[in-house]
Scaffold this motif. Structure first.
Motif, PDB file in Angstrom:
ATOM      1  N   LYS A   3       0.871  -1.178   0.000  1.00 54.32           N
ATOM      2  CA  LYS A   3       0.000   0.000   0.000  1.00 54.32           C
ATOM      3  C   LYS A   3       0.906   1.225   0.000  1.00 54.32           C
ATOM      4  O   LYS A   3       1.857   1.284   0.784  1.00 54.32           O
ATOM      5  N   HIS A   4       0.651   2.159  -0.863  1.00 52.84           N
ATOM      6  CA  HIS A   4       1.506   3.342  -0.954  1.00 52.84           C
ATOM      7  C   HIS A   4       1.529   4.065   0.397  1.00 52.84           C
ATOM      8  O   HIS A   4       0.489   4.488   0.895  1.00 52.84           O
ATOM      9  N   VAL A   5       2.712   4.174   0.951  1.00 47.81           N
ATOM     10  CA  VAL A   5       2.842   4.667   2.322  1.00 47.81           C
ATOM     11  C   VAL A   5       2.208   6.047   2.499  1.00 47.81           C
ATOM     12  O   VAL A   5       1.548   6.316   3.484  1.00 47.81           O
ATOM     13  N   TYR A   6       2.397   6.902   1.541  1.00 50.32           N
ATOM     14  CA  TYR A   6       1.876   8.258   1.707  1.00 50.32           C
ATOM     15  C   TYR A   6       0.504   8.455   1.072  1.00 50.32           C
ATOM     16  O   TYR A   6      -0.410   8.986   1.679  1.00 50.32           O
ATOM     17  N   LYS A   7       0.447   8.007  -0.136  1.00 48.76           N
ATOM     18  CA  LYS A   7      -0.693   8.369  -0.982  1.00 48.76           C
ATOM     19  C   LYS A   7      -2.038   8.078  -0.329  1.00 48.76           C
ATOM     20  O   LYS A   7      -2.978   8.861  -0.423  1.00 48.76           O
ATOM     21  N   LYS A  12      -2.025  12.086   6.832  1.00 51.97           N
ATOM     22  CA  LYS A  12      -0.922  12.874   6.257  1.00 51.97           C
ATOM     23  C   LYS A  12      -1.457  13.827   5.198  1.00 51.97           C
ATOM     24  O   LYS A  12      -1.065  14.995   5.123  1.00 51.97           O
ATOM     25  N   ARG A  13      -2.330  13.322   4.386  1.00 51.68           N
ATOM     26  CA  ARG A  13      -2.904  14.155   3.325  1.00 51.68           C
ATOM     27  C   ARG A  13      -3.611  15.385   3.926  1.00 51.68           C
ATOM     28  O   ARG A  13      -3.439  16.504   3.452  1.00 51.68           O
ATOM     29  N   ALA A  14      -4.368  15.154   4.972  1.00 48.07           N
ATOM     30  CA  ALA A  14      -5.119  16.254   5.594  1.00 48.07           C
ATOM     31  C   ALA A  14      -4.166  17.292   6.192  1.00 48.07           C
ATOM     32  O   ALA A  14      -4.409  18.507   6.099  1.00 48.07           O
ATOM     33  N   GLN A  15      -3.097  16.834   6.801  1.00 43.69           N
ATOM     34  CA  GLN A  15      -2.118  17.776   7.377  1.00 43.69           C
ATOM     35  C   GLN A  15      -1.469  18.603   6.263  1.00 43.69           C
ATOM     36  O   GLN A  15      -1.333  19.823   6.370  1.00 43.69           O
ATOM     37  N   HIS A  16      -1.081  17.925   5.217  1.00 44.01           N
ATOM     38  CA  HIS A  16      -0.430  18.601   4.095  1.00 44.01           C
ATOM     39  C   HIS A  16      -1.384  19.626   3.474  1.00 44.01           C
ATOM     40  O   HIS A  16      -1.012  20.798   3.254  1.00 44.01           O
ATOM     41  N   TYR A 297      18.174  11.574  -4.507  1.00 39.18           N
ATOM     42  CA  TYR A 297      18.437  12.278  -3.249  1.00 39.18           C
ATOM     43  C   TYR A 297      17.181  12.413  -2.393  1.00 39.18           C
ATOM     44  O   TYR A 297      17.267  12.605  -1.196  1.00 39.18           O
ATOM     45  N   LYS A 298      16.031  12.389  -3.034  1.00 37.19           N
ATOM     46  CA  LYS A 298      14.794  12.473  -2.253  1.00 37.19           C
ATOM     47  C   LYS A 298      13.675  11.823  -3.044  1.00 37.19           C
ATOM     48  O   LYS A 298      13.653  11.904  -4.270  1.00 37.19           O
ATOM     49  N   TYR A 299      12.783  11.177  -2.330  1.00 35.75           N
ATOM     50  CA  TYR A 299      11.625  10.586  -3.004  1.00 35.75           C
ATOM     51  C   TYR A 299      10.466  10.621  -2.029  1.00 35.75           C
ATOM     52  O   TYR A 299      10.583  10.161  -0.890  1.00 35.75           O
ATOM     53  N   THR A 300       9.366  11.202  -2.463  1.00 32.96           N
ATOM     54  CA  THR A 300       8.217  11.326  -1.575  1.00 32.96           C
ATOM     55  C   THR A 300       6.957  11.448  -2.431  1.00 32.96           C
ATOM     56  O   THR A 300       6.998  11.212  -3.631  1.00 32.96           O
ATOM     57  N   TYR A 301       5.863  11.804  -1.785  1.00 30.22           N
ATOM     58  CA  TYR A 301       4.610  11.990  -2.521  1.00 30.22           C
ATOM     59  C   TYR A 301       4.135  13.420  -2.332  1.00 30.22           C
ATOM     60  O   TYR A 301       4.153  13.940  -1.209  1.00 30.22           O
ATOM     61  N   GLY A 302       3.729  14.038  -3.418  1.00 28.63           N
ATOM     62  CA  GLY A 302       3.221  15.407  -3.339  1.00 28.63           C
ATOM     63  C   GLY A 302       1.700  15.398  -3.358  1.00 28.63           C
ATOM     64  O   GLY A 302       1.093  15.076  -4.391  1.00 28.63           O
ATOM     65  N   TYR A 303       1.100  15.713  -2.229  1.00 31.73           N
ATOM     66  CA  TYR A 303      -0.361  15.647  -2.150  1.00 31.73           C
ATOM     67  C   TYR A 303      -1.032  16.739  -2.971  1.00 31.73           C
ATOM     68  O   TYR A 303      -2.166  16.595  -3.407  1.00 31.73           O
ATOM     69  N   THR A 304      -0.337  17.851  -3.159  1.00 29.86           N
ATOM     70  CA  THR A 304      -0.927  18.941  -3.948  1.00 29.86           C
ATOM     71  C   THR A 304      -0.861  18.599  -5.430  1.00 29.86           C
ATOM     72  O   THR A 304      -1.828  18.791  -6.164  1.00 29.86           O
ATOM     73  N   VAL A 305       0.280  18.097  -5.849  1.00 31.84           N
ATOM     74  CA  VAL A 305       0.439  17.767  -7.266  1.00 31.84           C
ATOM     75  C   VAL A 305      -0.045  16.346  -7.573  1.00 31.84           C
ATOM     76  O   VAL A 305      -0.158  15.964  -8.738  1.00 31.84           O
TER      77      VAL A 305
END
Lengths: 340, 416
Positions: A3-7, A12-16, A297-305
């Motif tokens: 399961k995608h950890v962030y997505k 997390k989405r609500a905080q972002h 160098y970095k990998y994450t999920y962008g909730y806005t994009v």
């Protein structure tokens, strides 16, 4: 099934999204080093690449700290509080103190770590000013970016800095003595309700998802790079002497050999295991064909994009914006570091 | 033909860590590289730990009772240690400052970073898959503790939760959902906050190897992508460990910080033994009997096979004509150097070997560890050199803080 950890993490989405759409507030205390003395300005101008002497009292500036090879050792915000009194905001005070010791020479300057004397809350987002105006004694409508001012909340002395690490146009930081931290937090919690504010307590949102969407850095993104590789050459004061200037001039003449790009990865690769440098270690390989041309160098999920986003440091002559590279089997498209 | 040159360790790796850079030297000037010395040290400590676990298994044959006692005492010890006052500060604050824990990292989750740092220091290779306020995941591909048995795979996460407790809310609790020591392909430590990721409480406190709440978050590294070496010895990492918060440590930093000498595996057991002795639950004499039997027997077994003796002699570069106390002496010298323990050679000849060893380096604040070594060395000399040879600790006229040991022939009609 992975399961995608962030997505798919609604919290997390609500905080972002609170930071992007209304206002998010969070405990964000950094290390502070106070520098004083008649040579404080000259000393800091020697240590940091960007100009310090031109800072107005009550102003702040972002700058890198380089070694003799022009490799970035720290990136900090420096506040000028008085003519000869500065604050260095960093996350690596232990390192900075040793660095200052090693380079103090004959400068008449004193420095001490004052982290324990000041807690800090970040208040970020489109309604951050409204929230702060509702709790501050003095209105902050006229306070400009990178200005720090004394103010009061419910009679408690605070310093308000207009700044932030979220990429939001409107964002502030509240500096307060730790003895009043609980009170400030309670006030933010209570008054924030009116502005649909939300507390952000997830480390990943504070440090990765919010800043990455807007191309901001932490030290794991830029340590041992040089300012030309990561786009931090703008604002460097070439008219003064600073540690690393000679090496940096050479890089300026010859051009950087690597560059930090942004990249996106399509959701069809959500399950691909990519370990970035921001989790420690070397970062996953960036491949062009069979050839390694860089590291993630970095990998994450962008909730806005709504995308998998990251940074990759790659060899400058091997790939450019728009090119597709391979990261652990996933296709990644190189792009600018700011994602919207 | 494709030409490839595998990674070579640069000559400066380990500079300043050992007394005779770049290697440990045996009495016959055979050099043992820093790399080998470090790797020997961590595996040696794991093996010693495995023996201490045999001791505790004798005392507590019942798995549930043994695990419950070990888990409880070690978590409490961790909480106590991290809350310990040091001057105007405390251990947890000092650790945070020294390990690049950001001041705003409130809650128990920085404890996962300590685990990550500790893994590299102890040469356990792997990667962090997730790190956040409410969840962290570490995947290990190698672990020297894989010979200690399942107990350590449970105690380790349980006591690590003690560090999280010391740092406060929001809390994370550690699970070892896979363990190399239990036959899995990886060790997989997952730290979860139970409010955000609820799970029914396990029946036993040590039951932390069952699936946890976020199993569907797991990312598995394939065998071909597994690491055989830690960051500090990896070319891709520029021979440096780097944490997610940008703490950087070289092999020298880690070695000096006890990488090769940390007897943590033993410590988990010694912590319980000491509590039992302090509370009168068992006498120190009874504990010593157990340690004596386990360690002496293990020492004898180490060289009972002819090839084991041959292997050690080759490793130490023992001249063919020498087969006396100096062989074991050389082993002890190498051990002392690998554990960064100073020693003085008092006698070193065909008839007797005597060393004055700095006690603290062997003891590591646990007198029972010294006692274990003395008995193990006694057992070793019997098969490594011969039954006419004895090893003993001298106690008369020995300066404080010195462990004086002697290897010589003698006759003892009540020997073991």
């Amino acid at each position: 099934m992975f399961k995608h950890v962030y997505k798919y993490d609604d919290d997390k989405r609500a905080q972002h999204q609170a930071v992007r759409n209304t206002v998010g507030w969070y405990y964000f205390t950094h290390d502070l080093v106070e520098v004083t003395g008649e040579d404080a300005t000259a000393f800091l101008d020697h240590i940091y690449a960007n100009p310090i002497g031109t800072l107005k009292i009550g102003g702040a500036r972002y700058t890198t700290m380089l070694n003799d090879d022009a490799a970035i050792q720290d990136d900090v915000v420096i506040f000028r509080l008085e003519e000869n009194k500065y604050w260095i905001s960093t996350l690596f005070a232990q390192r900075i103190m040793k660095w200052l010791d090693a380079h103090k020479g004959g400068y008449k300057a004193e420095y001490r770590k004052i982290t324990k004397e000041w807690d800090m809350y970040a208040v970020q987002g489109p309604r951050s000013k409204d929230l702060l105006n509702a709790i501050l004694e003095d209105n902050i409508d006229e306070q400009k970016f990178f200005q720090i001012r004394d103010n009061k909340i419910d009679g408690i002395s605070v310093k308000i800095s207009r700044a932030g690490f979220s990429g939001e146009k409107l964002g502030y930081e509240i500096y307060v003595s730790p003895e009043y931290t609980d009170q400030i937090e309670a006030i933010l919690k209570e008054k924030g309700k009116t502005f649909d504010a939300r507390e952000v307590d997830e480390f990943q949102i504070k440090v990765w998802t919010l800043p990455t969407e807007k191309g901001f850095y932490v030290m794991t993104d830029i340590h041992w790079t040089n300012p030309f590789e990561v786009g931090l050459d703008r604002g460097i004061d070439w008219d003064k002497d600073f540690i690393g200037k000679e090496a940096l001039l050479k890089i300026k003449e010859e051009g950087p050999k690597r560059i930090l790009y942004g990249f996106t990865i399509d959701e069809k690769y959500d399950a691909v295991h990519i370990v970035p440098r921001n989790l420690g270690g070397p970062g996953a390989q960036v491949l062009l064909g069979d050839e390694e041309i860089g590291r993630v160098y970095k990998y994450t999920y962008g909730y806005t994009v709504e995308k998998n986003i990251g940074y990759a440091l790659v060899e400058i002559d091997k790939a450019g914006i728009g090119d597709i590279v391979s990261i652990n089997g996933a296709e990644a498209t190189l792009c600018e570091r700011s994602f919207f | 033909m494709k030409k490839t040159v595998d990674t070579r360790l640069p000559g400066e790796i380990g500079k300043g860590a050992l007394p005779e850079y770049p290697a440990v030297s045996t009495p016959w000037n055979k050099l043992i590289s820093f790399y080998d010395a470090y790797h020997w040290g961590t595996r040696h400590n794991a093996a010693v730990g495995a023996l201490f676990f045999e001791v505790i298994r004798i005392l507590f044959p019942d798995y549930d009772e043994r695990m419950t006692r070990l888990c409880k005492v070690n978590r409490e010890a961790m909480i106590k240690t991290f809350n310990m006052k040091v001057g105007n500060s405390d251990v947890k604050t000092i650790h945070a400052e020294n390990n690049c824990i950001y001041p705003f990292m409130k809650g128990g989750f920085p404890s996962a970073l300590y685990g990550d740092i500790g893994d590299d220091r102890l040469l356990y290779a792997g990667r962090v898959n997730d790190f956040g306020t409410y969840r962290a995941e570490k995947e290990l591909d190698t672990c020297d503790w894989d010979i200690l048995g399942s107990e350590i795979c449970r105690i380790s996460p349980y006591s690590q939760t003690g560090i999280a407790i010391a740092y406060g809310e929001p809390l994370v609790e550690f699970h070892m959902v896979e363990a190399l020591g239990c036959g899995d392909a990886h060790c997989r430590l997952i730290a979860e906050n139970k409010e955000k990721h609820p799970m029914p409480e396990p029946e036993k406190i040590w039951d932390n190897m069952s699936p946890c709440a976020t199993m569907d978050y797991i990312k598995v590294t394939t065998e071909e992508n597994s690491e055989k070496e830690v960051q500090q010895f990896s070319e891709a990492c520029n021979f440096m460990f780097r944490s997610g918060t940008d703490l950087e440590c070289t092999p020298t930093d880690f070695f000096k910080a006890g990488g090769a000498s940390l007897a943590l595996g033993s410590e988990y057991v010694l912590c319980l033994l000491q509590e039992m002795i302090d509370t009168g639950e068992i006498t120190v004499e009874k504990v010593k009997v157990l340690i004596e039997n386990v360690f002496e027997g293990a020492g004898k077994m180490m060289f009972a096979e002819f090839f084991a003796k041959k292997g050690l002699r080759e490793w130490l570069g023992v001249p063919a004509e020498i087969n006396d106390g100096r062989v074991l002496g050389a082993y002890i010298e190498v051990q002392c150097q690998c554990l960064s323990t100073p020693y003085t050679v008092v006698d070193f000849n065909k008839d007797e070997v005597t060393y004055d060893i700095t006690l603290a380096g062997i003891e590591r604040r646990r007198p029972l560890l010294t006692f274990a070594y003395v008995n193990m060395w006694y057992g070793m000399v019997k098969t490594l050199v011969g039954s006419r040879w004895f090893f003993w600790r001298e106690t008369e006229d020995v300066p404080e803080g010195i462990l004086r040991v002697k290897i010589a022939r003698k006759i003892d009609k009540q020997c073991r």
